[in-house]
Design an enzyme around this catalytic site. Sequence first.
Site, PDB file in Angstrom:
ATOM      1  N   LYS A   1       0.835  -1.206   0.000  1.00  0.00           N
ATOM      2  CA  LYS A   1       0.000   0.000   0.000  1.00  0.00           C
ATOM      3  C   LYS A   1       0.868   1.254   0.000  1.00  0.00           C
ATOM      4  O   LYS A   1       0.621   2.202  -0.741  1.00  0.00           O
ATOM      5  CB  LYS A   1      -0.845   0.021   1.279  1.00  0.00           C
TER       6      LYS A   1
ATOM      7  N   THR B   1     -11.282  -1.856  13.008  1.00  0.00           N
ATOM      8  CA  THR B   1     -11.834  -2.487  14.219  1.00  0.00           C
ATOM      9  C   THR B   1     -12.978  -3.405  13.778  1.00  0.00           C
ATOM     10  O   THR B   1     -14.141  -3.131  14.054  1.00  0.00           O
ATOM     11  CB  THR B   1     -12.361  -1.434  15.218  1.00  0.00           C
TER      12      THR B   1
ATOM     13  N   GLY C   1     -35.012   1.502   0.776  1.00  0.00           N
ATOM     14  CA  GLY C   1     -34.185   0.804  -0.205  1.00  0.00           C
ATOM     15  C   GLY C   1     -33.975  -0.635   0.196  1.00  0.00           C
ATOM     16  O   GLY C   1     -34.778  -1.198   0.948  1.00  0.00           O
TER      17      GLY C   1
ATOM     18  N   LYS D   1     -21.568  -3.271  11.147  1.00  0.00           N
ATOM     19  CA  LYS D   1     -20.578  -3.616  12.183  1.00  0.00           C
ATOM     20  C   LYS D   1     -20.780  -2.776  13.446  1.00  0.00           C
ATOM     21  O   LYS D   1     -20.702  -3.286  14.564  1.00  0.00           O
ATOM     22  CB  LYS D   1     -19.186  -3.438  11.570  1.00  0.00           C
TER      23      LYS D   1
ATOM     24  N   CYS E   1     -19.635   0.213   7.932  1.00  0.00           N
ATOM     25  CA  CYS E   1     -19.848   0.858   9.240  1.00  0.00           C
ATOM     26  C   CYS E   1     -21.152   0.472   9.919  1.00  0.00           C
ATOM     27  O   CYS E   1     -21.135  -0.058  11.027  1.00  0.00           O
ATOM     28  CB  CYS E   1     -19.773   2.365   9.065  1.00  0.00           C
TER      29      CYS E   1
ATOM     30  N   PHE F   1     -16.883  11.092  11.149  1.00  0.00           N
ATOM     31  CA  PHE F   1     -18.261  10.936  10.671  1.00  0.00           C
ATOM     32  C   PHE F   1     -18.300  11.011   9.142  1.00  0.00           C
ATOM     33  O   PHE F   1     -19.236  11.533   8.550  1.00  0.00           O
ATOM     34  CB  PHE F   1     -19.160  12.009  11.307  1.00  0.00           C
TER      35      PHE F   1
ATOM     36  N   LEU G   1     -33.948   8.843   5.304  1.00  0.00           N
ATOM     37  CA  LEU G   1     -35.307   8.302   5.256  1.00  0.00           C
ATOM     38  C   LEU G   1     -35.596   7.780   3.850  1.00  0.00           C
ATOM     39  O   LEU G   1     -36.731   7.778   3.408  1.00  0.00           O
ATOM     40  CB  LEU G   1     -36.333   9.379   5.626  1.00  0.00           C
TER      41      LEU G   1
ATOM     42  N   ARG H   1     -18.653   9.883   5.295  1.00  0.00           N
ATOM     43  CA  ARG H   1     -19.330   8.868   4.484  1.00  0.00           C
ATOM     44  C   ARG H   1     -18.433   8.496   3.313  1.00  0.00           C
ATOM     45  O   ARG H   1     -17.867   9.387   2.673  1.00  0.00           O
ATOM     46  CB  ARG H   1     -20.640   9.426   3.897  1.00  0.00           C
TER      47      ARG H   1
HETATM   48  C1  UGA Z   1     -21.684   5.965   7.575  1.00  0.00           C
HETATM   49  C2  UGA Z   1     -22.105   7.301   8.218  1.00  0.00           C
HETATM   50  O1  UGA Z   1     -23.061   7.955   7.389  1.00  0.00           O
HETATM   51  C3  UGA Z   1     -20.898   8.213   8.434  1.00  0.00           C
HETATM   52  O2  UGA Z   1     -21.299   9.382   9.117  1.00  0.00           O
HETATM   53  C4  UGA Z   1     -19.858   7.458   9.270  1.00  0.00           C
HETATM   54  O3  UGA Z   1     -18.692   8.234   9.466  1.00  0.00           O
HETATM   55  C5  UGA Z   1     -19.481   6.195   8.559  1.00  0.00           C
HETATM   56  O4  UGA Z   1     -20.664   5.371   8.381  1.00  0.00           O
HETATM   57  C6  UGA Z   1     -18.448   5.470   9.407  1.00  0.00           C
HETATM   58  O5  UGA Z   1     -18.774   5.085  10.540  1.00  0.00           O
HETATM   59  O6  UGA Z   1     -17.275   5.412   9.006  1.00  0.00           O
HETATM   60  P1  UGA Z   1     -21.154   5.128   5.078  1.00  0.00           P
HETATM   61  O7  UGA Z   1     -21.112   3.759   5.654  1.00  0.00           O
HETATM   62  O8  UGA Z   1     -20.070   5.577   4.180  1.00  0.00           O
HETATM   63  O9  UGA Z   1     -21.200   6.240   6.280  1.00  0.00           O
HETATM   64  O10 UGA Z   1     -22.497   5.236   4.246  1.00  0.00           O
HETATM   65  P2  UGA Z   1     -23.908   5.974   4.343  1.00  0.00           P
HETATM   66  O11 UGA Z   1     -23.987   6.961   3.268  1.00  0.00           O
HETATM   67  O12 UGA Z   1     -24.204   6.420   5.707  1.00  0.00           O
HETATM   68  O13 UGA Z   1     -24.868   4.755   3.962  1.00  0.00           O
HETATM   69  C7  UGA Z   1     -24.925   3.577   4.761  1.00  0.00           C
HETATM   70  C8  UGA Z   1     -25.967   2.627   4.233  1.00  0.00           C
HETATM   71  O14 UGA Z   1     -27.281   3.142   4.449  1.00  0.00           O
HETATM   72  C9  UGA Z   1     -25.884   2.363   2.732  1.00  0.00           C
HETATM   73  O15 UGA Z   1     -26.132   0.996   2.508  1.00  0.00           O
HETATM   74  C10 UGA Z   1     -26.975   3.232   2.135  1.00  0.00           C
HETATM   75  O16 UGA Z   1     -27.460   2.753   0.910  1.00  0.00           O
HETATM   76  C11 UGA Z   1     -28.026   3.132   3.227  1.00  0.00           C
HETATM   77  N1  UGA Z   1     -28.968   4.277   3.247  1.00  0.00           N
HETATM   78  C12 UGA Z   1     -28.532   5.524   3.560  1.00  0.00           C
HETATM   79  C13 UGA Z   1     -30.314   4.050   2.969  1.00  0.00           C
HETATM   80  O17 UGA Z   1     -30.732   2.906   2.678  1.00  0.00           O
HETATM   81  N2  UGA Z   1     -31.188   5.101   3.049  1.00  0.00           N
HETATM   82  C14 UGA Z   1     -30.775   6.352   3.374  1.00  0.00           C
HETATM   83  O18 UGA Z   1     -31.650   7.265   3.434  1.00  0.00           O
HETATM   84  C15 UGA Z   1     -29.420   6.573   3.631  1.00  0.00           C
END
Ligand code: UGA
Length: 459
Positions: free
Chosen positions: A35, A86, A256, A266, A263, A152, A253, A154
Amino acid sequence: MKVTIVGTGYVGLVTGACFADLGIDVTCLDTDSDKIDALKAGVIPIYEPGLDAIVERACAAGRLSFTTRYEFAIPDADAVFIAVGTPPRSSDGQADLSAIMASAATIAPLLCGFTVVATKSTVPVGTSSRIETLMRRAAPEADFAVASNPEFLREGAAIHDFTHPDRVVLGVDDRRAAEVLREIYAPIEAAGVPVLVVDRSTAEIAKYAANSFLATKIAFINEVADLCESTGGSVDAVAHAIGLDHRIGPDFLKAGPGFGGSCFPKDTQAFVKTSEALGVRQRVVAAAIHANEARKLHLVERVVEASGGSLAGLRVAVLGLTFKAGTDDLRDSPSLVVVPELAKLAREVRAHDPAGLMRAREQIEGPVFCADLRKALDGADVAVLLTDWPEYKAMDLVEAAGLMTGRVLVDLRNALDIAAATAAGFSVFGVGRSEVRGAAPVERMTAIRRARTAVQAAE
Ligand code: UGA
């Protein structure tokens, strides 16, 4: 200010590159020499829009460097951020802290002058104290403070989330640590972002509580979607109606196929398990996990129903495999459950994804993988949209219908324009929508199935 980031995964690399972009001198450390060699050669090992440009800019400015050697990266640092994985422990589902503890033990004897050691990794409450105890034992003379600075970010929007966060949380039990961390985040605070200085346990709990709450919101709206499907009503309109209440808010909200990724699955599990180990039950989050798991197989049933009651003899095109758009990550993606199940039931499944195919080939059994969307659709009877990639939203539906044989469209993200899809000849099924647009496909699908089964028998 000199900062070292341990771990060059999503969190570590984004954080390191963005700190460097803010003018801080950053060293990113990873024990994986492949890496580090790749990063030194300008190759970014993860898919994160915009990250390559920031890494390139920071390296060119001489503010970002990479190493595998703790002894080079630790002594000069004012702050060390630990951003190693983790993952869930297979024995009990709690977070496996072995990598973080090993890293802390290696860091301790190398510290030189007062240093803040902050965890960026998601860790259960009490971890900062455990790290501190371990480091004091490893290096009794060292001058350091352990802090918790949860992220936090995404995936797919990590650069935006770093530069425009809703808040920065600094969990500290030491005044000097607060001063160092505030200085590092000064440009972000100056832009008006709230920087919350709290105790370490509060910061650790805040991270798990944030992810668990958001995951629960998704699980909740998905069950509202089920109700809309059986009684009438549109989940998107319900979400809009309740989201305008500022106490609820409009985000997370979107109904899907269920939450996935590295994240939410887990962290919700670790939140429940860690709480249980401390004698505190988390019934709400446990229910959200359960509902999310059950949802994936329920969606396979929806596809079967939409296809006239059986997939036998039919060809299915799956659009999207990653857990969401904008990433190549498949961890805990609904596709890992849904696609193999469809492959068991259908004659053939062809799967397309704009970024996740390389990983999908290693992790998903059953489908034929197609790098070309047209190839996935060609001759398909049913198309199932699992991930709302912009490519699919922009798809020419008339052309797609022309390529397909059966013209059933199951849009599990409510991403496509129903009117346009119906006009193109599709029978369209969505999530949380009771109405099916277009002609009922049963007879057509039965005829196709019979014809295909006859061909298969002849083969
Ligand atoms: C999530 C959090 O949003 C971040 O704030 C956090 O830092 C991160 O985890 C982490 O702990 O590292 P992420 O896993 O990248 O981020 O993705 P999200 O955009 O939050 O989506 C998570 C899941 O929820 C996806 O499968 C997405 O499709 C789903 N989702 C999200 C829905 O089904 N509906 C929604 O309205 C939003």
